[in-house]
Scaffold this active site. Structure first.
Site, PDB file in Angstrom:
ATOM      1  N   LYS A   1       0.838  -1.208   0.000  1.00  0.00           N
ATOM      2  CA  LYS A   1       0.000   0.000   0.000  1.00  0.00           C
ATOM      3  C   LYS A   1       0.878   1.265   0.000  1.00  0.00           C
ATOM      4  O   LYS A   1       1.890   1.344   0.690  1.00  0.00           O
ATOM      5  CB  LYS A   1      -0.932   0.005   1.209  1.00  0.00           C
TER       6      LYS A   1
ATOM      7  N   ASN B   1     -13.900   3.659  -2.532  1.00  0.00           N
ATOM      8  CA  ASN B   1     -13.270   3.943  -1.248  1.00  0.00           C
ATOM      9  C   ASN B   1     -12.796   5.372  -1.218  1.00  0.00           C
ATOM     10  O   ASN B   1     -12.510   5.977  -2.251  1.00  0.00           O
ATOM     11  CB  ASN B   1     -12.098   2.990  -0.999  1.00  0.00           C
TER      12      ASN B   1
ATOM     13  N   CYS C   1      -4.693   7.592  -7.787  1.00  0.00           N
ATOM     14  CA  CYS C   1      -5.668   7.772  -6.712  1.00  0.00           C
ATOM     15  C   CYS C   1      -6.507   9.021  -6.974  1.00  0.00           C
ATOM     16  O   CYS C   1      -5.970  10.130  -7.053  1.00  0.00           O
ATOM     17  CB  CYS C   1      -4.942   7.896  -5.373  1.00  0.00           C
TER      18      CYS C   1
ATOM     19  N   LYS D   1       1.496   3.336 -12.483  1.00  0.00           N
ATOM     20  CA  LYS D   1       0.081   2.970 -12.373  1.00  0.00           C
ATOM     21  C   LYS D   1      -0.779   4.100 -12.917  1.00  0.00           C
ATOM     22  O   LYS D   1      -0.662   5.252 -12.495  1.00  0.00           O
ATOM     23  CB  LYS D   1      -0.292   2.678 -10.914  1.00  0.00           C
TER      24      LYS D   1
ATOM     25  N   CYS E   1     -36.715 -13.281 -23.919  1.00  0.00           N
ATOM     26  CA  CYS E   1     -36.143 -13.046 -25.252  1.00  0.00           C
ATOM     27  C   CYS E   1     -37.162 -12.338 -26.133  1.00  0.00           C
ATOM     28  O   CYS E   1     -36.846 -11.391 -26.852  1.00  0.00           O
ATOM     29  CB  CYS E   1     -35.685 -14.361 -25.891  1.00  0.00           C
TER      30      CYS E   1
ATOM     31  N   CYS F   1     -36.778  -8.460 -27.513  1.00  0.00           N
ATOM     32  CA  CYS F   1     -36.720  -8.234 -28.965  1.00  0.00           C
ATOM     33  C   CYS F   1     -37.910  -7.392 -29.427  1.00  0.00           C
ATOM     34  O   CYS F   1     -37.758  -6.473 -30.224  1.00  0.00           O
ATOM     35  CB  CYS F   1     -36.695  -9.575 -29.695  1.00  0.00           C
TER      36      CYS F   1
ATOM     37  N   CYS G   1     -28.168  -9.476 -33.133  1.00  0.00           N
ATOM     38  CA  CYS G   1     -27.610  -8.513 -32.171  1.00  0.00           C
ATOM     39  C   CYS G   1     -27.149  -9.157 -30.868  1.00  0.00           C
ATOM     40  O   CYS G   1     -26.480  -8.513 -30.064  1.00  0.00           O
ATOM     41  CB  CYS G   1     -28.620  -7.409 -31.886  1.00  0.00           C
TER      42      CYS G   1
END
Lengths: 423, 459
Positions: free
Chosen positions: A45, A75, A137, A175, A349, A353, A382
């Protein structure tokens, strides 16, 4: 047995599963537990300069979907809130105890050369395998000119990366933040700065919800909320695209894939789109470190089944098939096919559709068992019906024989077409 | 030993006693067998619903409740919306949530049954929504539906069971004034007197009646029976329309020797005594109990006898397991409660000195599709014999009554009887003898009555 060992930008690990820089890697206790469970590496960390930051109470917001918890989590925790020397001492001990595992240290200090020059030797002295620059971050630190505030300015990315390469012999992983329009820009900057690898994605700027009783965005801290960084299974598609984009554009740049990886299949997909290692956080926070067992055995079994001997055999294997829309074959066609023996008659379905697509699925029989059928001439292929169908394998998309290959670049409807269609 | 009524028990022979089980245990045995789902349980279960289009469960519900709709509302934490959806279709949605044989109705049709042999627990979810709706109404004093302005029309309904109540509620909603006459001291019909205590625990039946009539415009007059205090001719003269929802209050006899012996009683009466007892400690039960019949009444009587502390309860049915009118779920419930099932036997004689002591059975078999008694048989010890071989329409013959065929009142598709202005619904007309069917009938009868009073009903 597939060989899961990796050499990622010079950092060796017994498997590609690393824990991402986050609360699970904040101290030796957790990291030791992770290594015992089988994780191939950790990104410790994020360390910063003393005095340490102060974190709030109430740090996570989350959303569930249809009874499942933590589809997405955000977070508002900052970087480590422990003194620098304590982290450095623990990193040194852990690395000594677990020499075969990757121990990468995440760093975030002010965007000043002196700050980086000061901290890098301290980290290098621990014996850590490499560093990861936290340029992602999106909350708290970015408002102090660090984290995403650096990651969103490619020139800064390049500059800080260069300092790190200059003042340290360790491999440098940059990162990247996804909170940017074009992910290639900071990735290119990192490469120009001499980065050994990039890792992505960091968390996405987000508000997970609003407490409607108190009218406060979540997570609430004493009646107020702030935006946080979003992660978890819901972000995987966003991360996959960004990883793939870098893999196909910046060939040869190692990528550590991050974003919603919860199981071996997610990991395999990131590898296929160009990652050489993967990092996990939310899934471990949800279920504990033991999830790595299935990740290792699942990936290994799948690789054996497919005949892939090592991780390098998988890395990037799908990149050549990740193309721009203009390269897709417009002449190709699939048609939905419903297996009436598997159908349970839910009608999803049909209504999907009928209401929202092409009116290509009709109810044929309404007796004891409902029978839905595809009208081939109306079906545009599709896939919607196959996605809403709750029965695996009930609706398949059947490719139709196609003689021609025709992309938009060649299409007669395209005023900018480059060539006649191939016959 | 105590008895709730000498007319019923006339104890004196066999081993029949109350309080075979401590009161605390009785409380457990007769508490809700399927308690209300917690919020989490409801959320998890609601998430299993696929929200089918043109859902098979709706088609399988006699009252056509929008099941996927109310389950989605539960899933989104919109309990008020869920309750309203149910009650719009079925004002006795709370009772139906508890007593419906869902395995042969909505849950039997659920696509999850086809997919994984485990339907969404629709009944349990329905209870979550209806309990919340009733609690909300009780707390606020506000009924979820409002009455239309008064029409000045008056309707008499005979029977305050599910059919009568559903009919009354619908008519009251339309602005008509309704008088419900019931033969019993309390309204509710079978919900009050005939449902196993653990299926509909505490005073739910009474609370539901109070909830239904709180819409206003409904008056319930107890202890009024057709042919006793009431005659149809007078009612037809005094009211704009009449609805017969009198159920099947008669009970069929075994028609074998010894039926008059003490300890031989109708299962319906046994259940009724149980329902009306507050803690069940005053309900006598035999040490050896034999239940004759294969329907839900037989199951309810047998299980409750066992739970009252009977040592041995045998349920004897003249045909096979698959022929029993009780559903497989009901049968399994009796089996786990320790009821001994015996198939393919029919009672031929009840024997004893004053009180029944044993019951003689002949084995049965099918010959050319007809049930016949065989030569051999067996004898079961019995201190109590509960007869559950069916119920019947109970109306005196000197009334100017509508046409009756095969023991049921004849109705057309509008539920109109052979008499103008007289409608009927529930167990007294042909069709499934289910609470939910009675509710459907009651509502349909109300729609027909409404049309009739406006002069819009054909025929």
């Amino acid at each position: 047995m597939a060989d899961l060992r990796i050499d990622f930008a010079g950092i060796k690990a017994p498997n590609p599963f690393w824990l991402a820089s986050a609360p699970p890697t904040d101290k030796a206790y957790n990291v030791e537990r992770a290594f015992k469970a089988g994780w191939g590496g950790v990104v410790w960390k994020t360390l910063g300069e003393d005095p340490p930051v102060v974190n709030v109470s109430s740090r996570y917001g989350a959303i569930g979907y249809n009874g499942q918890r933590l589809m997405g989590m955000n977070n508002i925790e900052l970087i480590t809130d422990r003194p620098l020397h304590l982290n450095l001492d623990e990193i040194r001990t852990v690395k000594r105890n677990w020499p075969d595992r990757a121990v990468v240290v995440s760093l975030m200090v002010p965007c000043e050369e002196e700050s980086w020059k000061r901290i890098l030797p301290l980290v290098e002295a621990t014996g850590a395998d490499g560093i990861e620059l936290n340029f992602g971050c999106p909350h708290g630190m970015s408002e102090r000119g660090m984290g995403a505030a650096v990651g969103q300015v490619p020139d800064y990315v390049q500059m800080v990366t260069r300092w790190c390469k200059h003042y340290s012999r360790m491999p440098v992983i940059v990162k990247l933040t996804p909170n940017i329009t074009d992910i290639l820009k900071p990735a290119e900057a990192a490469r120009r700065g001499g980065a050994d690898a990039v890792s992505l994605i960091n968390t996405i700027t987000s508000i997970t919800g609003v407490d409607l009783d108190n009218m406060v965005p979540e997570p609430a801290v004493d009646g107020l909320g702030t935006h946080g960084g979003y992660c978890g299974p819901a972000v995987k598609p966003i991360a996959l695209r960004m990883v793939g984009e870098i893999a196909r554009s910046l060939k040869g740049l190692p990528i550590s894939g991050i974003g919603g990886i919860s199981g071996w299949r997610d990991a395999a997909e990131f590898l296929a789109l160009g990652a050489g290692s993967v990092q996990v956080c939310t899934a471990a926070m949800h279920y504990g470190f033991r999830i790595v067992e299935d990740m290792i055995s699942g990936l290994s079994n799948w690789m054996d089944e497919k005949g892939y001997a090592c991780i390098d055999d998988v890395t990037g294997r799908a990149v050549k098939n990740f193309v721009h829309w203009n390269d897709l074959n417009l002449a190709w066609k699939t048609i939905a096919s419903i297996d009436p023996t598997a159908c349970i008659g839910c009608g999803l379905c049909h209504i999907a559709c009928e209401d929202t697509a092409h009116q290509a699925i009709k109810l044929q029989e309404t007796g004891e068992k409902r029978i839905y059928e595809v009208i081939d001439d109306e079906c545009v292929g599709c896939n919607l019906c196959s996605h809403v169908c709750p029965v695996s394998g009930c609706i398949t998309m059947v490719p139709q024989a196609t003689a021609t290959h025709l992309t938009w670049k060649q299409h007669p409807n395209n005023p900018m077409r480059v060539a006649e269609p191939a016959q | 030993m105590s008895a709730t009524g000498d007319s019923v028990y006339n104890l004196g022979g066999g081993d029949i006693a109350a309080s075979r089980v401590p009161v605390a245990r009785l409380a457990e045995c007769f508490a809700d067998a399927h308690p209300l789902l917690s919020r989490d349980e409801a959320a998890i279960e609601a998430a299993r619903c696929y929200f089918c289009y043109d859902a098979p469960c709706i088609a399988a519900c006699p009252t056509s409740i929008d099941i996927p709709g109310f389950i989605r509302a539960i899933a989104t934490d919109n309990l008020a919306g869920a309750g309203r959806k149910i009650l719009e279709a079925n004002i006795l949605g709370g009772a139906c949530a508890r007593v419906c044989p869902t395995e042969i109705l909505c849950e039997g049709a659920c696509v999850r049954t086809a997919q994984q042999h485990k339907p969404v627990e629709i009944g349990a979810l329905q209870r979550v929504a209806t309990d919340a709706a009733m609690a909300r109404a009780a707390a606020s004093g506000q009924h979820p539906f409002t009455r239309a302005p008064s029409t000045g029309k008056r309707v008499a309904i005979l029977g305050a069971g599910p059919a009568g109540l559903a009919c009354a509620h619908e008519l009251a909603k339309q602005g008509h004034a309704v008088a419900i006459f019931d033969a019993k001291p309390k309204p509710g019909g079978l919900n009050e007197y005939g449902i196993a205590a653990y299926k509909m625990a505490d005073d739910f039946a009474a609370r539901e009646v109070a909830f239904i009539i709180s819409i206003g415009g409904i008056k319930i007059i107890p202890n009024q029976a057709l042919g006793r205090e009431l005659d149809l001719g007078t009612l037809r003269r005094d009211y704009d329309a009449v609805c017969l929802a009198i159920g099947q209050s008669g009970v069929k006899a075994l028609a074998i020797p010894g039926e008059e012996l003490q300890g031989v009683m109708d299962a319906v009466r046994f259940i009724e005594n149980l329902r009306q007892s507050s803690d069940k400690s005053d309900v006598p039960v035999g040490r050896h109990v034999v239940v004759i019949g294969g329907g839900n009444t037989a199951i309810d009587a047998a299980v409750q006898a066992k739970r009252l502390g009977a040592e041995q309860v045998s349920l004897v049915y003249r045909r096979g397991r698959e022929d029993m009118p009780a559903t497989a779920v009901e049968q399994d419930w009796a089996l786990v409660n320790g009821v001994d099932f015996r198939h393919w036997a029919a009672p031929v004689a009840l024997e004893g000195q004053g009180a029944v002591q044993r019951i003689r059975f002949a084995r049965t078999k099918l010959e050319d599709g007809r049930l016949v008694l065989g030569e051999d048989g067996y004898i079961l010890r019995a201190d109590m014999v509960l007869k559950a071989v069916g119920q019947s329409l109970e109306i005196s013959e000197d009334e100017a009554l509508p046409a009756i065929r095969a023991g049921r009142i004849v109705v057309n598709e509008d539920l109109q009887t052979s008499l103008p202005g007289v409608f009927a619904g529930g167990d007294c007309i042909p069709g499934q003898d289910l609470t939910v069917q009675a509710v459907a009938d009651g509502k349909r009868a109300a729609q027909s009555i409404n049309a009739y009073m406006k002069g819009e009903l054909n025929g």
